[in-house]
Design a protein around this motif. Structure first.
Motif, PDB file in Angstrom:
ATOM      1  N   VAL A  82      33.875  71.524  -4.833  1.00 51.58           N
ATOM      2  CA  VAL A  82      34.001  70.026  -4.931  1.00 51.58           C
ATOM      3  C   VAL A  82      35.158  69.546  -6.443  1.00 51.58           C
ATOM      4  O   VAL A  82      35.993  69.156  -6.049  1.00 51.58           O
ATOM      5  N   ILE A  83      34.822  70.712  -7.323  1.00 51.97           N
ATOM      6  CA  ILE A  83      35.369  70.494  -8.394  1.00 51.97           C
ATOM      7  C   ILE A  83      37.065  71.097  -8.769  1.00 51.97           C
ATOM      8  O   ILE A  83      38.228  70.340  -8.592  1.00 51.97           O
ATOM      9  N   VAL A  84      37.153  71.927  -7.686  1.00 53.66           N
ATOM     10  CA  VAL A  84      38.773  72.204  -7.809  1.00 53.66           C
ATOM     11  C   VAL A  84      39.456  70.980  -6.869  1.00 53.66           C
ATOM     12  O   VAL A  84      40.462  71.197  -7.187  1.00 53.66           O
ATOM     13  N   MET A  85      38.686  70.564  -6.068  1.00 51.07           N
ATOM     14  CA  MET A  85      39.735  69.457  -5.689  1.00 51.07           C
ATOM     15  C   MET A  85      39.172  67.903  -5.667  1.00 51.07           C
ATOM     16  O   MET A  85      40.482  67.275  -6.773  1.00 51.07           O
ATOM     17  N   SER A  86      38.188  67.687  -6.559  1.00 53.43           N
ATOM     18  CA  SER A  86      38.045  66.396  -6.825  1.00 53.43           C
ATOM     19  C   SER A  86      38.521  66.095  -8.027  1.00 53.43           C
ATOM     20  O   SER A  86      38.602  64.959  -9.253  1.00 53.43           O
ATOM     21  N   ILE A 156      28.022  91.117   6.013  1.00 53.84           N
ATOM     22  CA  ILE A 156      29.831  90.169   6.331  1.00 53.84           C
ATOM     23  C   ILE A 156      29.587  88.980   6.030  1.00 53.84           C
ATOM     24  O   ILE A 156      30.472  88.417   6.344  1.00 53.84           O
ATOM     25  N   GLY A 157      28.696  88.634   7.467  1.00 54.22           N
ATOM     26  CA  GLY A 157      28.673  87.437   7.877  1.00 54.22           C
ATOM     27  C   GLY A 157      28.162  86.432   6.949  1.00 54.22           C
ATOM     28  O   GLY A 157      28.553  85.671   6.093  1.00 54.22           O
ATOM     29  N   GLY A 158      27.410  86.931   5.787  1.00 52.53           N
ATOM     30  CA  GLY A 158      27.111  86.043   3.991  1.00 52.53           C
ATOM     31  C   GLY A 158      27.884  85.409   3.784  1.00 52.53           C
ATOM     32  O   GLY A 158      28.597  84.731   2.711  1.00 52.53           O
ATOM     33  N   VAL A 159      29.264  87.026   3.468  1.00 55.13           N
ATOM     34  CA  VAL A 159      30.156  86.823   2.597  1.00 55.13           C
ATOM     35  C   VAL A 159      31.222  85.809   3.171  1.00 55.13           C
ATOM     36  O   VAL A 159      31.292  85.078   2.244  1.00 55.13           O
ATOM     37  N   LEU A 160      31.980  86.314   4.532  1.00 53.24           N
ATOM     38  CA  LEU A 160      31.809  85.015   5.513  1.00 53.24           C
ATOM     39  C   LEU A 160      31.485  83.701   5.257  1.00 53.24           C
ATOM     40  O   LEU A 160      31.689  82.319   4.682  1.00 53.24           O
ATOM     41  N   TYR A 161      29.619  83.308   5.634  1.00 55.88           N
ATOM     42  CA  TYR A 161      29.552  82.153   4.798  1.00 55.88           C
ATOM     43  C   TYR A 161      29.674  81.474   3.534  1.00 55.88           C
ATOM     44  O   TYR A 161      30.025  80.241   3.769  1.00 55.88           O
ATOM     45  N   LEU A 162      29.481  82.099   3.043  1.00 52.48           N
ATOM     46  CA  LEU A 162      29.858  81.712   1.602  1.00 52.48           C
ATOM     47  C   LEU A 162      31.107  81.021   1.280  1.00 52.48           C
ATOM     48  O   LEU A 162      31.415  79.835   0.520  1.00 52.48           O
ATOM     49  N   THR A 163      32.128  82.119   2.156  1.00 52.63           N
ATOM     50  CA  THR A 163      33.508  81.257   1.547  1.00 52.63           C
ATOM     51  C   THR A 163      33.973  80.264   2.415  1.00 52.63           C
ATOM     52  O   THR A 163      34.478  79.501   1.675  1.00 52.63           O
ATOM     53  N   LEU A 167      35.396  76.247   0.791  1.00 53.37           N
ATOM     54  CA  LEU A 167      36.374  75.360   1.755  1.00 53.37           C
ATOM     55  C   LEU A 167      35.299  73.987   2.304  1.00 53.37           C
ATOM     56  O   LEU A 167      36.274  73.035   2.267  1.00 53.37           O
ATOM     57  N   PHE A 168      34.269  74.196   2.772  1.00 57.08           N
ATOM     58  CA  PHE A 168      33.502  73.392   3.423  1.00 57.08           C
ATOM     59  C   PHE A 168      33.672  72.198   1.915  1.00 57.08           C
ATOM     60  O   PHE A 168      33.200  71.007   2.465  1.00 57.08           O
ATOM     61  N   ALA A 169      33.036  72.855   1.208  1.00 56.89           N
ATOM     62  CA  ALA A 169      32.699  71.636  -0.274  1.00 56.89           C
ATOM     63  C   ALA A 169      34.006  71.226  -0.755  1.00 56.89           C
ATOM     64  O   ALA A 169      33.816  70.237  -1.574  1.00 56.89           O
ATOM     65  N   LEU A 170      34.871  71.945  -0.864  1.00 55.82           N
ATOM     66  CA  LEU A 170      36.322  71.224  -0.849  1.00 55.82           C
ATOM     67  C   LEU A 170      36.442  69.832  -0.672  1.00 55.82           C
ATOM     68  O   LEU A 170      37.134  69.153  -0.879  1.00 55.82           O
ATOM     69  N   ALA A 171      36.735  70.624   1.369  1.00 55.75           N
ATOM     70  CA  ALA A 171      36.961  68.808   2.038  1.00 55.75           C
ATOM     71  C   ALA A 171      36.298  68.200   1.783  1.00 55.75           C
ATOM     72  O   ALA A 171      37.052  67.166   1.764  1.00 55.75           O
ATOM     73  N   VAL A 172      35.015  67.843   1.371  1.00 52.86           N
ATOM     74  CA  VAL A 172      34.038  66.508   1.215  1.00 52.86           C
ATOM     75  C   VAL A 172      34.795  66.374  -0.747  1.00 52.86           C
ATOM     76  O   VAL A 172      34.870  65.171  -0.718  1.00 52.86           O
ATOM     77  N   GLY A 173      35.078  67.146  -1.129  1.00 53.49           N
ATOM     78  CA  GLY A 173      35.419  66.974  -2.371  1.00 53.49           C
ATOM     79  C   GLY A 173      37.049  65.823  -2.295  1.00 53.49           C
ATOM     80  O   GLY A 173      37.093  64.839  -3.482  1.00 53.49           O
ATOM     81  N   GLY A 174      37.874  66.356  -1.669  1.00 52.23           N
ATOM     82  CA  GLY A 174      38.963  65.822  -1.098  1.00 52.23           C
ATOM     83  C   GLY A 174      38.272  64.348  -0.519  1.00 52.23           C
ATOM     84  O   GLY A 174      39.672  63.141  -0.182  1.00 52.23           O
ATOM     85  N   TRP A 243      33.007  72.667  12.434  1.00 52.82           N
ATOM     86  CA  TRP A 243      33.106  71.598  10.893  1.00 52.82           C
ATOM     87  C   TRP A 243      33.653  71.326  10.174  1.00 52.82           C
ATOM     88  O   TRP A 243      34.460  70.517   9.590  1.00 52.82           O
ATOM     89  N   THR A 244      34.209  72.637   9.303  1.00 58.99           N
ATOM     90  CA  THR A 244      34.501  72.885   8.142  1.00 58.99           C
ATOM     91  C   THR A 244      36.681  72.105   8.425  1.00 58.99           C
ATOM     92  O   THR A 244      37.274  71.708   7.429  1.00 58.99           O
ATOM     93  N   LEU A 245      36.920  72.744   9.084  1.00 54.96           N
ATOM     94  CA  LEU A 245      37.910  72.532  10.200  1.00 54.96           C
ATOM     95  C   LEU A 245      38.287  71.102  10.006  1.00 54.96           C
ATOM     96  O   LEU A 245      39.356  70.332   9.682  1.00 54.96           O
TER      97      LEU A 245
END
Length: 260
Positions: A82-86, A156-163, A167-174, A243-245
């Motif tokens: 969120v902070i990266v965008m907002s 590996i899935g845990g890494v991908l989920y967190l990544t 981006l999901f949070a960044l989109a909400v921040g924008g 969802w993120t896209l």
């Protein structure tokens, strides 16, 4: 999207003090809580009584290894996204950014790529650190190795989920552009709404719950599919990516429509 634009976004992200603090909070909380839980399980292993975690470690080890530690640690990733965008809106830096890069979509794309790569690296270090630390603590009671079926995919899935979560949070921040409001929205989507949906009786509620962004996304960090899961691990991750896209596309569209 040029190398100069990527460099500029990297400079902006690393120059914000909250970036370092959020990443440190994520690493410390995720590793610390996971190690603490593993230590408690190991110390009470031979105590009399029921121990549901012992059974879970045999059927789905990552549910315990990546449990409460990541449940809390992921909040730091949400806040950082969120902070990266907002933060650019709250400080007014977005005006300078748009003067330097009038084409707004490339700016959003560059910011997303740089943040995703940073998130990916830190998440990979943290996930594998948690795995090897917790399995070392529990080794005298149960053997969990990376070569066991589903374990490597879950890590590996845990890494991908967190990544993707970042981006999901960044989109909400924008979309919201207000730091406090965006953080509250992301936390509600991650922690508040999913448990509330489960309180609704009927099979429809179960399917709605299964298709929620983070509920679906977390399936890829499980070493085995559970009977109650509506989707398979990779199907769930695909739903989360979708969802993120959608949110990123909406964020880009509003970025072009709205004034800075």
């Amino acid at each position: 999207m040029t190398a100069g634009l990527l460099t500029a976004e990297w400079t902006k992200i690393r120059s914000v003090r909250s970036t370092i603090w959020s990443l440190l909070a994520f690493v410390i909380v995720a590793i610390g809580f996971s190690a603490l839980i593993a230590t408690v399980i190991a110390s009470t292993w031979n105590n009399p009584g029921n121990h549901p975690n012992h059974v879970t470690l045999l059927t789905d080890p990552t549910a315990v290894l990546f449990g409460a530690g990541f449940g809390l640690g992921q909040l730091a990733i949400c806040v950082l996204g969120v902070i990266v965008m907002s933060s650019e809106y709250s400080t007014g830096a977005i005006r300078a950014s748009l003067l330097a890069v009038p084409r707004r979509i490339p700016m959003l794309a560059a910011k997303s790529v740089v943040f995703a790569l940073l998130d990916l690296v830190v998440s990979a270090i943290t996930v594998f650190a948690v795995f090897f630390i917790t399995t070392a603590i529990l080794r005298s009671h149960v053997s969990i190795t990376i070569s066991q079926p589903g374990i490597a995919r879950a890590c590996i899935g845990g890494v991908l989920y967190l990544t993707v979560l970042g981006l999901f949070a960044l989109a909400v921040g924008g979309l919201i552009r207000h730091t406090a409001g965006a953080i509250a929205t992301v936390i509600a989507l991650v922690l508040v709404i999913p448990p509330l949906i489960t309180l609704i009786p009927g099979t429809i509620a179960n399917h709605v719950h299964g298709y929620l962004p983070t509920v679906a996304g977390q399936l890829v960090a499980q070493s085995s599919q559970q009977p109650a899961d509506v989707l398979s691990p990779w199907q769930g991750f695909g739903v989360f990516c979708l969802w993120t896209l959608v949110l990123l596309v909406a964020c880009g569209w509003l970025l072009k429509q709205r004034d800075a």
